[in-house]
Enzyme design. Structure first.
Site, PDB file in Angstrom:
ATOM      1  N   TYR A  29     104.222  56.004 -11.608  1.00 17.06           N
ATOM      2  CA  TYR A  29     104.585  54.975 -10.628  1.00 17.06           C
ATOM      3  C   TYR A  29     105.075  55.540  -9.287  1.00 17.06           C
ATOM      4  O   TYR A  29     104.710  54.991  -8.232  1.00 17.06           O
ATOM      5  CB  TYR A  29     105.595  54.006 -11.240  1.00 17.06           C
ATOM      6  CG  TYR A  29     104.909  52.975 -12.103  1.00 17.06           C
ATOM      7  CD1 TYR A  29     104.416  51.795 -11.561  1.00 17.06           C
ATOM      8  CD2 TYR A  29     104.701  53.197 -13.459  1.00 17.06           C
ATOM      9  CE1 TYR A  29     103.761  50.859 -12.334  1.00 17.06           C
ATOM     10  CE2 TYR A  29     104.041  52.273 -14.250  1.00 17.06           C
ATOM     11  CZ  TYR A  29     103.570  51.102 -13.683  1.00 17.06           C
ATOM     12  OH  TYR A  29     102.903  50.175 -14.452  1.00 17.06           O
TER      13      TYR A  29
ATOM     14  N   GLU B  28     105.873  47.537 -19.977  1.00 14.06           N
ATOM     15  CA  GLU B  28     104.984  48.475 -20.667  1.00 14.06           C
ATOM     16  C   GLU B  28     105.713  49.287 -21.723  1.00 14.06           C
ATOM     17  O   GLU B  28     105.129  49.616 -22.766  1.00 14.06           O
ATOM     18  CB  GLU B  28     104.301  49.379 -19.638  1.00 14.06           C
ATOM     19  CG  GLU B  28     103.270  48.623 -18.817  1.00 14.06           C
ATOM     20  CD  GLU B  28     102.914  49.296 -17.505  1.00 14.06           C
ATOM     21  OE1 GLU B  28     103.156  50.519 -17.367  1.00 14.06           O
ATOM     22  OE2 GLU B  28     102.395  48.600 -16.606  1.00 14.06           O
TER      23      GLU B  28
ATOM     24  N   SER C 219      85.908  45.312 -26.502  1.00 15.11           N
ATOM     25  CA  SER C 219      86.474  44.292 -27.389  1.00 15.11           C
ATOM     26  C   SER C 219      86.176  44.619 -28.844  1.00 15.11           C
ATOM     27  O   SER C 219      85.072  45.064 -29.191  1.00 15.11           O
ATOM     28  CB  SER C 219      85.888  42.916 -27.060  1.00 15.11           C
ATOM     29  OG  SER C 219      86.258  42.504 -25.765  1.00 15.11           O
TER      30      SER C 219
ATOM     31  N   VAL D 276      77.029  40.378 -23.581  1.00 13.94           N
ATOM     32  CA  VAL D 276      77.991  41.121 -24.404  1.00 13.94           C
ATOM     33  C   VAL D 276      79.358  40.442 -24.422  1.00 13.94           C
ATOM     34  O   VAL D 276      80.251  40.863 -25.169  1.00 13.94           O
ATOM     35  CB  VAL D 276      78.093  42.584 -23.911  1.00 13.94           C
ATOM     36  CG1 VAL D 276      78.900  42.685 -22.619  1.00 13.94           C
ATOM     37  CG2 VAL D 276      78.657  43.497 -24.996  1.00 13.94           C
ATOM     38  N   GLY D 277      79.521  39.373 -23.667  1.00 10.50           N
ATOM     39  CA  GLY D 277      80.759  38.604 -23.712  1.00 10.50           C
ATOM     40  C   GLY D 277      81.020  37.966 -25.067  1.00 10.50           C
ATOM     41  O   GLY D 277      82.101  37.430 -25.311  1.00 10.50           O
TER      42      GLY D 277
ATOM     43  N   THR E 180      81.459  39.573 -27.749  1.00  5.08           N
ATOM     44  CA  THR E 180      82.214  40.461 -28.640  1.00  5.08           C
ATOM     45  C   THR E 180      83.612  39.952 -28.970  1.00  5.08           C
ATOM     46  O   THR E 180      83.976  39.918 -30.153  1.00  5.08           O
ATOM     47  CB  THR E 180      82.247  41.897 -28.088  1.00  5.08           C
ATOM     48  OG1 THR E 180      82.704  41.901 -26.729  1.00  5.08           O
ATOM     49  CG2 THR E 180      80.862  42.524 -28.144  1.00  5.08           C
TER      50      THR E 180
ATOM     51  N   PHE F 140      85.529  41.332 -18.027  1.00  5.21           N
ATOM     52  CA  PHE F 140      85.325  42.704 -18.456  1.00  5.21           C
ATOM     53  C   PHE F 140      85.493  43.572 -17.211  1.00  5.21           C
ATOM     54  O   PHE F 140      84.664  43.558 -16.310  1.00  5.21           O
ATOM     55  CB  PHE F 140      83.929  42.898 -19.054  1.00  5.21           C
ATOM     56  CG  PHE F 140      83.801  42.363 -20.456  1.00  5.21           C
ATOM     57  CD1 PHE F 140      84.910  42.162 -21.253  1.00  5.21           C
ATOM     58  CD2 PHE F 140      82.564  42.083 -20.991  1.00  5.21           C
ATOM     59  CE1 PHE F 140      84.799  41.671 -22.548  1.00  5.21           C
ATOM     60  CE2 PHE F 140      82.424  41.608 -22.293  1.00  5.21           C
ATOM     61  CZ  PHE F 140      83.551  41.410 -23.066  1.00  5.21           C
TER      62      PHE F 140
END
EC number: 1.14.12.17
Length: 406
Positions: free
Chosen positions: A95, A137, A209, A277-278, A280, A397
């Site tokens: 960062y 995170e 995915s 491919v969406g 998945t 994606f």
């Protein structure tokens, strides 16, 4: 806590960021990679070249500036980005590097307009924003590592099976090389794979995915081969996976991540819409619904160019035939001789309205994923069908974009 003067100065830059944001973030990446080339082992080079990463960062910086006096409103965005940062193994020590070069880029692009007061205000604001990301995170790292079978950083997997699903999509079944437990994941989440193909100077990371429900003895990712988009970077990972990786080979991956996940535990209908491919993440959702929530009405709609390009068709058919509450539909843009489908051309509002009852559209949670033009068309159709915003769920994606026209 930011000083009122800092907030005032940062908010004063909002109109400038709206106009020059992409220029600033493009320059930011140039400066950072020039001085820290090791970070090229983390960032997606193709998204850099195509400008998608710069635009996504510009949008995030703009949102942070516009909401600097109420950062709590952008926590959902922080969490979404945080999932990707955790999956890429971005750490707190990165960062300060980002902050230094973001300030340099602002100064470089805006010139004299970026006064010392403005740069100082942005330095203070960035510190607060960075702390928010680091905190979110850190919780994600701990959650990923502390769950049963969890891990931190990269873990070695062995390709147990490699299955061609269509002319362009191949599935990879991955088992942990250490023989350990596979942690559970949420339907819709992704696995981040790291590879270094022959002839490449850097590692390349990609999110794929998970295309089956959690609880299997392997993780499955179904990867579309991307060719010809950018001779330098686009397709380098998918081509490597398709051409070079074989059964028994090792792959590195971080723990499953992502916030595009199925909302479970409800009784409302579910509509899953995918292009290419969406499908998945939709496959993971479909299997999960069939196994754990068989009483819910599910509508699975997939669009492809033709049968040759249609992956996992028989798997969807098998799930559909075994579950009376699941219905599936196929749309082919350019069907070839002998291709059976429910609709030819593009998915549009009129066909969707005719395919599913009106009351379903008023009650259902709708999930969709695919190429950006597909997603924009679906989003328009859903708004036209009166689906409320809180029941529309989607994922890009790659870097996040916008579906509504400016």
């Amino acid at each position: 806590m930011l000083r009122p003067r800092t907030i005032e100065l940062v908010k004063a830059t909002v109109p400038v960021l709206a106009e020059r944001g992409p220029d600033i973030t493009k320059r930011f990446y140039e400066l950072m990679f020039e001085r820290h080339p090791e970070l090229l082992n983390i960032f997606n080079h193709a998204n850099q070249r195509q400008g998608r990463q710069s635009q996504a960062l510009a949008n995030a910086v703009y949102a942070a500036a516009a909401n600097i006096d109420r950062l709590e409103t952008i926590i959902p965005v922080v969490k979404q980005i945080g999932h990707k940062h955790r999956a890429l193994n971005i750490r707190p020590e990165h960062y300060p590097i980002v902050g230094e070069h973001l300030l340099l880029a602002i100064k470089d692009v805006l010139g004299d307009a970026a006064t010392d007061d403005i740069i100082q205000a942005w330095a203070e604001a960035y510190g607060v924003i960075a702390d928010a990301f680091i905190s979110v995170e850190q919780e994600m790292y701990q959650a990923a590592a502390n769950q049963e079978g969890g891990w931190e950083g990269f873990r070695n997997f062995i390709v147990d099976r490699k299955v061609k699903e269509s002319d362009v999509i191949t599935s990879f079944y991955l088992k942990p090389a250490d023989g350990g437990v596979l942690p559970a994941y949420l339907p819709g989440q992704y696995l981040t794979v790291r590879v270094k193909p022959a002839g490449q100077d850097n590692f390349h990371l990609r999110h794929y995915s998970l295309s089956h429900a959690s609880g299997q003895d392997t993780y499955r990712i179904s990867v579309k081969r991307e060719d010809g988009l950018d001779s330098g970077t686009a397709g380098v990972v998918s081509s490597y996976l398709h051409d070079a990786v074989r059964k028994g080979d090792a792959l590195e991956a971080t723990a499953p991540a992502g916030d595009f996940t199925l909302r479970t535990g409800a009784s409302s209908p579910v509509i899953l819409l995918s292009g290419g491919v969406g499908l998945t993440p939709m496959m993971s959702m479909l299997h999960t619904l069939a196994k754990h929530e068989p009483a819910r009405d599910v509508y699975f709609v997939h669009a492809a160019q033709n049968r040759r390009m249609h992956a996992l068709r028989e798997e969807v058919r098998t799930v559909t035939e075994a579950n009376e509450r699941i219905r599936s539909f196929v749309c082919y843009e350019r069907p070839e001789a002998g291709d059976a489908c429910d609709h030819q051309g593009f998915i549009d509002e009129a066909w969707l309205a005719a395919t599913m009852p009106a009351d379903v559209w008023q009650q259902a949670d709708v999930y969709f994923c695919g190429p950006v033009p597909f997603m924009k068309a679906i989003y328009r159709a859903l708004k036209g069908l009166g689906v409320s915003a809180d029941r529309i769920h989607y994922e890009f994606f790659g870097p996040a974009g916008a579906l509504e026209e400016a």
